[in-house]
Scaffold this motif. Sequence first.
Motif, PDB file in Angstrom:
ATOM      1  N   GLY A  43       0.800  -1.223   0.000  1.00 32.69           N
ATOM      2  CA  GLY A  43       0.000   0.000   0.000  1.00 32.69           C
ATOM      3  C   GLY A  43       0.830   1.268   0.000  1.00 32.69           C
ATOM      4  O   GLY A  43       0.337   2.345   0.355  1.00 32.69           O
ATOM      5  N   SER A  44       2.069   1.170  -0.435  1.00 28.62           N
ATOM      6  CA  SER A  44       2.961   2.329  -0.400  1.00 28.62           C
ATOM      7  C   SER A  44       2.748   3.243  -1.604  1.00 28.62           C
ATOM      8  O   SER A  44       3.115   2.911  -2.731  1.00 28.62           O
ATOM      9  CB  SER A  44       4.424   1.874  -0.374  1.00 28.62           C
ATOM     10  N   VAL A  45       2.174   4.405  -1.349  1.00 25.58           N
ATOM     11  CA  VAL A  45       1.981   5.397  -2.403  1.00 25.58           C
ATOM     12  C   VAL A  45       3.331   5.939  -2.859  1.00 25.58           C
ATOM     13  O   VAL A  45       3.564   6.151  -4.053  1.00 25.58           O
ATOM     14  CB  VAL A  45       1.076   6.539  -1.908  1.00 25.58           C
ATOM     15  N   ALA A  46       4.241   6.132  -1.918  1.00 20.34           N
ATOM     16  CA  ALA A  46       5.563   6.667  -2.257  1.00 20.34           C
ATOM     17  C   ALA A  46       6.314   5.725  -3.188  1.00 20.34           C
ATOM     18  O   ALA A  46       6.940   6.156  -4.162  1.00 20.34           O
ATOM     19  CB  ALA A  46       6.378   6.914  -0.995  1.00 20.34           C
ATOM     20  N   MET A  47       6.255   4.418  -2.907  1.00 23.16           N
ATOM     21  CA  MET A  47       6.933   3.454  -3.772  1.00 23.16           C
ATOM     22  C   MET A  47       6.243   3.375  -5.125  1.00 23.16           C
ATOM     23  O   MET A  47       6.897   3.279  -6.173  1.00 23.16           O
ATOM     24  CB  MET A  47       6.969   2.075  -3.109  1.00 23.16           C
ATOM     25  N   MET A  48       4.921   3.414  -5.126  1.00 19.52           N
ATOM     26  CA  MET A  48       4.181   3.410  -6.378  1.00 19.52           C
ATOM     27  C   MET A  48       4.632   4.566  -7.264  1.00 19.52           C
ATOM     28  O   MET A  48       4.914   4.395  -8.455  1.00 19.52           O
ATOM     29  CB  MET A  48       2.687   3.535  -6.091  1.00 19.52           C
ATOM     30  N   ARG A  49       4.744   5.753  -6.670  1.00 18.83           N
ATOM     31  CA  ARG A  49       5.135   6.941  -7.432  1.00 18.83           C
ATOM     32  C   ARG A  49       6.598   6.890  -7.855  1.00 18.83           C
ATOM     33  O   ARG A  49       6.953   7.432  -8.904  1.00 18.83           O
ATOM     34  CB  ARG A  49       4.846   8.193  -6.616  1.00 18.83           C
ATOM     35  N   ALA A  50       7.432   6.241  -7.061  1.00 21.21           N
ATOM     36  CA  ALA A  50       8.843   6.087  -7.445  1.00 21.21           C
ATOM     37  C   ALA A  50       8.973   5.168  -8.661  1.00 21.21           C
ATOM     38  O   ALA A  50       9.822   5.381  -9.531  1.00 21.21           O
ATOM     39  CB  ALA A  50       9.652   5.530  -6.277  1.00 21.21           C
TER      40      ALA A  50
ATOM     41  N   VAL B 144      -6.539   2.585   1.391  1.00 22.59           N
ATOM     42  CA  VAL B 144      -7.338   3.650   0.773  1.00 22.59           C
ATOM     43  C   VAL B 144      -6.476   4.638  -0.006  1.00 22.59           C
ATOM     44  O   VAL B 144      -6.780   4.956  -1.168  1.00 22.59           O
ATOM     45  CB  VAL B 144      -8.165   4.405   1.837  1.00 22.59           C
ATOM     46  N   ASP B 145      -5.421   5.144   0.605  1.00 19.98           N
ATOM     47  CA  ASP B 145      -4.599   6.158  -0.062  1.00 19.98           C
ATOM     48  C   ASP B 145      -3.967   5.612  -1.340  1.00 19.98           C
ATOM     49  O   ASP B 145      -3.868   6.309  -2.355  1.00 19.98           O
ATOM     50  CB  ASP B 145      -3.510   6.679   0.880  1.00 19.98           C
ATOM     51  N   TYR B 146      -3.529   4.374  -1.290  1.00 20.03           N
ATOM     52  CA  TYR B 146      -2.930   3.747  -2.464  1.00 20.03           C
ATOM     53  C   TYR B 146      -3.962   3.604  -3.582  1.00 20.03           C
ATOM     54  O   TYR B 146      -3.694   3.940  -4.732  1.00 20.03           O
ATOM     55  CB  TYR B 146      -2.358   2.380  -2.091  1.00 20.03           C
TER      56      TYR B 146
ATOM     57  N   ARG C   6      -6.251   7.634  -9.649  1.00 19.25           N
ATOM     58  CA  ARG C   6      -6.093   8.988 -10.177  1.00 19.25           C
ATOM     59  C   ARG C   6      -4.917   9.112 -11.141  1.00 19.25           C
ATOM     60  O   ARG C   6      -4.975   9.864 -12.115  1.00 19.25           O
ATOM     61  CB  ARG C   6      -5.854   9.977  -9.021  1.00 19.25           C
ATOM     62  N   GLU C   7      -3.847   8.381 -10.855  1.00 18.60           N
ATOM     63  CA  GLU C   7      -2.584   8.625 -11.547  1.00 18.60           C
ATOM     64  C   GLU C   7      -2.227   7.600 -12.620  1.00 18.60           C
ATOM     65  O   GLU C   7      -1.228   7.750 -13.322  1.00 18.60           O
ATOM     66  CB  GLU C   7      -1.446   8.709 -10.519  1.00 18.60           C
ATOM     67  N   THR C   8      -3.043   6.559 -12.764  1.00 13.86           N
ATOM     68  CA  THR C   8      -2.789   5.551 -13.804  1.00 13.86           C
ATOM     69  C   THR C   8      -4.110   5.214 -14.493  1.00 13.86           C
ATOM     70  O   THR C   8      -5.187   5.627 -14.049  1.00 13.86           O
ATOM     71  CB  THR C   8      -2.198   4.246 -13.215  1.00 13.86           C
ATOM     72  N   ASP C   9      -3.996   4.438 -15.556  1.00 18.65           N
ATOM     73  CA  ASP C   9      -5.207   3.971 -16.252  1.00 18.65           C
ATOM     74  C   ASP C   9      -5.412   2.480 -15.990  1.00 18.65           C
ATOM     75  O   ASP C   9      -5.843   1.727 -16.862  1.00 18.65           O
ATOM     76  CB  ASP C   9      -5.121   4.267 -17.744  1.00 18.65           C
TER      77      ASP C   9
END
Length: 199
Positions: free
Chosen positions: A82-89, A117-119, A125-128
């Motif tokens: 659930g890491s948003v930071a890793m996802m964005r990296a 939830v945040d992930y 929002r940021e991918t398709d």
Amino acid sequence: MPHPKNAALLAAAATGDAGAVRVALAAGAGTGTRDEHHRTPLLLAALGDHVPAARELLAAGADPNARDERADTPWLVTGVTGSVAMMRALLPAHPDLKVTNRFGGISLIPACERGHVDYVRALLRETDIDVDHVNRLGWTALLEAVILGDGGRAHQEIVELLITAGATPDLPDGDGVTALAHAERRGFMEIAGLLRAVR
């Protein structure tokens, strides 16, 4: 056994020591080296949510789609952690959003199950990513959130996010049971209400 410099890179990635990752890479360690479970340094960094170490590896060309013996990839495990930071990296390295885990699921599905939830919000929002992807169990992210979730606030939010993102609410599981029917059976009245509202 990996070469000592590769072993040093694996260890540094697993512990999140970005400085040691940099040193090992400079010494010639390979980003494609594997441990005894076929995990790359980037996968180890992703599993531990070690974002600075992951960034060092990505800058050196590490593959976000390299699979281990369990069919996990650095990208897939972000749905588990659930890491948003890793996802964005990882996103700038163009991970395969369609890659599936050993259950046939994409990263969105375990994230919905686990209540990240945040992930889920950031991913939608940021991918398709495909909100209606069906895994080998016959479950979409929406079905998984209801069947394996606890019906609490996090899973309610995830159901709302999925519906807003265009998930098909009446897509049934392999037995023909919809998310609404599962929610009603489990007594998840708030989730059932959300699903009824979009029928």
